[in-house]
Design an enzyme around this catalytic site. Sequence first.
Site, PDB file in Angstrom:
ATOM      1  N   GLY A 137      34.455  25.433  53.757  1.00 11.67           N
ATOM      2  CA  GLY A 137      35.720  26.059  54.125  1.00 11.67           C
ATOM      3  C   GLY A 137      35.976  25.959  55.631  1.00 11.67           C
ATOM      4  O   GLY A 137      36.706  25.087  56.063  1.00 11.67           O
ATOM      5  N   SER A 233      31.499  19.927  52.481  1.00  7.55           N
ATOM      6  CA  SER A 233      32.554  20.326  53.394  1.00  7.55           C
ATOM      7  C   SER A 233      31.946  21.013  54.617  1.00  7.55           C
ATOM      8  O   SER A 233      31.059  20.454  55.245  1.00  7.55           O
ATOM      9  CB  SER A 233      33.565  21.227  52.670  1.00  7.55           C
ATOM     10  OG  SER A 233      34.727  21.414  53.443  1.00  7.55           O
ATOM     11  N   TYR A 234      32.377  22.232  54.965  1.00 10.38           N
ATOM     12  CA  TYR A 234      31.836  22.893  56.153  1.00 10.38           C
ATOM     13  C   TYR A 234      30.366  23.272  55.985  1.00 10.38           C
ATOM     14  O   TYR A 234      29.708  23.660  56.948  1.00 10.38           O
ATOM     15  CB  TYR A 234      32.670  24.118  56.513  1.00 10.38           C
ATOM     16  CG  TYR A 234      32.372  24.610  57.915  1.00 10.38           C
ATOM     17  CD1 TYR A 234      32.892  23.952  59.021  1.00 10.38           C
ATOM     18  CD2 TYR A 234      31.543  25.703  58.128  1.00 10.38           C
ATOM     19  CE1 TYR A 234      32.597  24.373  60.314  1.00 10.38           C
ATOM     20  CE2 TYR A 234      31.253  26.137  59.408  1.00 10.38           C
ATOM     21  CZ  TYR A 234      31.775  25.472  60.502  1.00 10.38           C
ATOM     22  OH  TYR A 234      31.473  25.871  61.784  1.00 10.38           O
ATOM     23  N   ASP A 333      37.540  10.291  49.820  1.00 10.51           N
ATOM     24  CA  ASP A 333      37.710  11.579  50.499  1.00 10.51           C
ATOM     25  C   ASP A 333      38.724  11.437  51.624  1.00 10.51           C
ATOM     26  O   ASP A 333      38.482  10.738  52.610  1.00 10.51           O
ATOM     27  CB  ASP A 333      36.371  12.048  51.061  1.00 10.51           C
ATOM     28  CG  ASP A 333      36.434  13.459  51.623  1.00 10.51           C
ATOM     29  OD1 ASP A 333      37.547  13.995  51.782  1.00 10.51           O
ATOM     30  OD2 ASP A 333      35.364  14.033  51.885  1.00 10.51           O
ATOM     31  N   HIS A 386      36.778  14.656  47.973  1.00  6.10           N
ATOM     32  CA  HIS A 386      36.104  15.654  48.814  1.00  6.10           C
ATOM     33  C   HIS A 386      35.065  16.446  48.036  1.00  6.10           C
ATOM     34  O   HIS A 386      34.007  16.777  48.561  1.00  6.10           O
ATOM     35  CB  HIS A 386      37.164  16.598  49.397  1.00  6.10           C
ATOM     36  CG  HIS A 386      36.651  17.490  50.485  1.00  6.10           C
ATOM     37  ND1 HIS A 386      36.112  17.008  51.653  1.00  6.10           N
ATOM     38  CD2 HIS A 386      36.599  18.845  50.586  1.00  6.10           C
ATOM     39  CE1 HIS A 386      35.750  18.022  52.429  1.00  6.10           C
ATOM     40  NE2 HIS A 386      36.036  19.144  51.806  1.00  6.10           N
TER      41      HIS A 386
END
Length: 416
Positions: A137, A233-234, A333, A386
């Site tokens: 996120g 992701s994060y 992605d 992603h």
Amino acid sequence: MKNFSLYSQLLLVCVAAAALRANASHSHSYSQEARLKEFISSRRTSNSSSDAFRVRNIADRVAVSLSAESSASEYQSSMKAADKITALLGQPEGVDFNQYSGYVTVDEVNGRALFYYLTESPSGASEKPLVLWLNGGPGCSSLAFGAMQELGPFRITQDNKTLTRNMNAWNNVANVIFLDSPAGVGFSYSNTSSDYDLNGDERTADDTFVFLVNWLERFPEYKDRAFYISGESYAGHYVPELAATILFHNTYHNRTIISLKGILLPGYDPCSPYAAYGYLNNSAVQHAFHARTTKWGNCANLHWKDSPMSMIPTLRFLIESKLPVWLFSGDFDAVCPLAATRFTIQDLGLPITTAWRPWTAKEEVGGYVQQYAGGFTFLSVRGAGHMVPSSQPERVLIMLSSFLKGILPPYIEEQQ
């Protein structure tokens, strides 16, 4: 001191975008991609930044809470039975594995607690490793995305009330724990509202470490089990920072507190976040998960206090410590493009030991892989976006199996 070995597989969607920092946002994000894009935008307009993850302060920041929390081992042991899930709302017939969920307090004073969901393997669970999954996120729920849309044992149907079995679930080859982190994400919470203004990379790593120490008191059978960390992701920040935290604690306390063996990520149905939102806001579902009754959201708009400008120094530290790192990226992605990730990897300046080659899944090219000195490995997953495990579950399961065996994914040449 026991020898500490960290065979690191970092499975994230990208390193380039993972170098970005979060700030407060006023719009609601249903998807992890949207949250990361907001995060990128906020960072571009932010005047404050961090240069690197401050591993030098880890021992001082966590030592007090670690000693206080780990003293309650009898309490943690008694909580295991209470955490066992009888059945989830709408789950299919024939579920043949144990499920647990609940809260682990990471700060008694402020009342900060993290929510977890454990899915054990249907066969040979006592012999298989433990994998921790973290979504990014920052501010997105691992229960909503990882467990319910990507690599968990179930997928939510469009009626928002029933579940179907995911035949490519990661608990086929490992016991998997999904963690909503930090506090304020998913079902995780704090009784002190000011805590939500203090979230950042350091706090997230510290709290996750304390969570693991206490969770292992609740599930002592996993204390000596091989443990791996994965995310997307994060989580390109979360995973290596947690690995560094564990490494430093094992050294600082002169013993192996957590038997970390590696760090690993991963399409996606664009309607899935809405199904998860409907399902996890059902009071019967929240009761089955042993969660507090709350208005639940896929992603939280958190103020982010600290975030390194780049994860390259942390990755370099892990590699120089002889900790092999694996990183993968979906070649479709759009948030963290494959090309950008490859340019970032070049910044590590590592010699190539195995040249870029295809790897196969069911007689098709599943992606490409290249290995570097020190064990660093980069893989692409063909046809994945992603959220890689959602769009290419079979290919990712093959990759995960190779990772757990410590070998590169296979390449079977077409027979002429």
